[in-house]
Scaffold this motif. Structure first.
Motif, PDB file in Angstrom:
ATOM      1  N   ALA A 134       0.845  -1.192   0.000  1.00 36.80           N
ATOM      2  CA  ALA A 134       0.000   0.000   0.000  1.00 36.80           C
ATOM      3  C   ALA A 134       0.882   1.244   0.000  1.00 36.80           C
ATOM      4  O   ALA A 134       1.667   1.460   0.911  1.00 36.80           O
ATOM      5  N   ILE A 135       0.749   2.039  -1.050  1.00 40.16           N
ATOM      6  CA  ILE A 135       1.508   3.277  -1.220  1.00 40.16           C
ATOM      7  C   ILE A 135       0.507   4.424  -1.049  1.00 40.16           C
ATOM      8  O   ILE A 135      -0.305   4.678  -1.937  1.00 40.16           O
ATOM      9  N   PRO A 136       0.537   5.114   0.110  1.00 40.47           N
ATOM     10  CA  PRO A 136      -0.465   6.156   0.364  1.00 40.47           C
ATOM     11  C   PRO A 136      -0.446   7.298  -0.646  1.00 40.47           C
ATOM     12  O   PRO A 136      -1.489   7.841  -0.983  1.00 40.47           O
ATOM     13  N   LYS A 137       0.769   7.658  -1.132  1.00 40.09           N
ATOM     14  CA  LYS A 137       0.827   8.778  -2.073  1.00 40.09           C
ATOM     15  C   LYS A 137       1.992   8.582  -3.031  1.00 40.09           C
ATOM     16  O   LYS A 137       3.134   8.403  -2.624  1.00 40.09           O
ATOM     17  N   GLY A 138       1.671   8.607  -4.306  1.00 37.86           N
ATOM     18  CA  GLY A 138       2.675   8.511  -5.348  1.00 37.86           C
ATOM     19  C   GLY A 138       2.158   9.209  -6.586  1.00 37.86           C
ATOM     20  O   GLY A 138       1.023   9.689  -6.618  1.00 37.86           O
ATOM     21  N   GLU A 139       3.019   9.266  -7.593  1.00 38.85           N
ATOM     22  CA  GLU A 139       2.620   9.958  -8.814  1.00 38.85           C
ATOM     23  C   GLU A 139       3.401   9.375  -9.981  1.00 38.85           C
ATOM     24  O   GLU A 139       4.581   9.065  -9.846  1.00 38.85           O
ATOM     25  N   VAL A 140       2.731   9.231 -11.119  1.00 34.85           N
ATOM     26  CA  VAL A 140       3.431   8.757 -12.310  1.00 34.85           C
ATOM     27  C   VAL A 140       4.414   9.842 -12.724  1.00 34.85           C
ATOM     28  O   VAL A 140       4.030  10.961 -13.050  1.00 34.85           O
ATOM     29  N   GLU A 141       5.682   9.499 -12.632  1.00 32.44           N
ATOM     30  CA  GLU A 141       6.763  10.432 -12.967  1.00 32.44           C
ATOM     31  C   GLU A 141       7.061  10.427 -14.456  1.00 32.44           C
ATOM     32  O   GLU A 141       7.338  11.454 -15.054  1.00 32.44           O
ATOM     33  N   SER A 142       7.031   9.239 -15.037  1.00 30.28           N
ATOM     34  CA  SER A 142       7.315   9.153 -16.468  1.00 30.28           C
ATOM     35  C   SER A 142       6.549   7.994 -17.091  1.00 30.28           C
ATOM     36  O   SER A 142       6.201   7.024 -16.423  1.00 30.28           O
ATOM     37  N   VAL A 143       6.304   8.140 -18.374  1.00 31.62           N
ATOM     38  CA  VAL A 143       5.647   7.118 -19.181  1.00 31.62           C
ATOM     39  C   VAL A 143       6.631   6.753 -20.285  1.00 31.62           C
ATOM     40  O   VAL A 143       7.130   7.626 -20.992  1.00 31.62           O
ATOM     41  N   GLY A 144       6.918   5.462 -20.405  1.00 33.86           N
ATOM     42  CA  GLY A 144       7.839   5.015 -21.442  1.00 33.86           C
ATOM     43  C   GLY A 144       7.260   5.219 -22.829  1.00 33.86           C
ATOM     44  O   GLY A 144       6.096   5.594 -23.005  1.00 33.86           O
ATOM     45  N   GLU A 145       8.081   4.948 -23.813  1.00 30.95           N
ATOM     46  CA  GLU A 145       7.651   5.069 -25.204  1.00 30.95           C
ATOM     47  C   GLU A 145       6.484   4.119 -25.464  1.00 30.95           C
ATOM     48  O   GLU A 145       6.505   2.955 -25.071  1.00 30.95           O
ATOM     49  N   VAL A 146       5.451   4.618 -26.139  1.00 31.23           N
ATOM     50  CA  VAL A 146       4.258   3.826 -26.450  1.00 31.23           C
ATOM     51  C   VAL A 146       4.300   3.470 -27.928  1.00 31.23           C
ATOM     52  O   VAL A 146       4.395   4.347 -28.789  1.00 31.23           O
TER      53      VAL A 146
END
Length: 186
Positions: A134-146
């Motif tokens: 359980a991670i109370p707070k996080g954020e997508v920092e980067s998205v790889g190449e799609v």
């Protein structure tokens, strides 16, 4: 050979759930998740990976004797690849963007990303053993190449930065793994 061959884990199944920051996280492995936790869908067979980054400085006494090391700027991330293009993944990949459906046709308006912290829950299974991170707070920092192709699955590699709580907690692991049990002291 020292050790127990039943102890190493090969996580055969996993799910990633996302909820608004502040959503009550599970406190056990059996209770169903609250409705606010939404599944990201199928995940890549490559699994999830955790990375750590921090600065460290060595301090020496006169004569070159190491007497202390200080650490700062600790950063922890988890990377996972989502294989579905559902609303949960769309929101993680394109924070601040919108989607609407009318008459069976969906329109997605993709905007410049905004900060979008979330709560995350990674649930892993190895036979009868389950672990919930359980991670109370996080954020997508980067998205790889799609890749959009006729020969490869469209996949979204997400690197999630984990933010510590006020007391320094990054995440809580809850498991029924017998090897994780803490002995009771009298």
């Amino acid at each position: 050979m020292a050790g127990d061959t039943d102890n190493p884990r090969l996580w055969e199944g996993a799910d990633l759930y996302v909820a608004p920051v502040g959503t009550t996280a599970p406190t056990d492995i059996a209770t169903p998740l609250a409705a606010a936790w939404k599944a990201a869908g199928l995940l890549s067979e490559d699994g999830a990976s955790e990375s750590r980054d921090q600065d460290s400085t060595d301090h020496y006494a006169w004569g070159g004797v190491l007497i202390r090391t200080t650490r700062s700027k600790h950063k922890r991330t988890i990377t996972v690849t989502c294989l579905e293009d559902n609303l949960v993944v769309f929101d993680l990949v394109n924070p601040g963007s919108t989607a609407s459906t009318t008459g069976g046709v969906t329109t997605r308006t993709v905007k410049v990303p905004k900060n979008n912290p979330k709560g995350f829950l990674l649930e892993l299974r190895d036979g009868d053993v389950t672990m919930r991170r359980a991670i109370p707070k996080g954020e997508v920092e980067s998205v790889g190449e799609v890749t959009l192709s006729d020969s490869e699955l469209t996949a979204y590699e997400l690197t999630i930065t984990i933010y510590p709580s006020a007391d320094g907690t990054l995440y809580v692991d809850i498991t029924d793994d017998p090897q994780a049990e803490v002995p009771v002291t009298p």
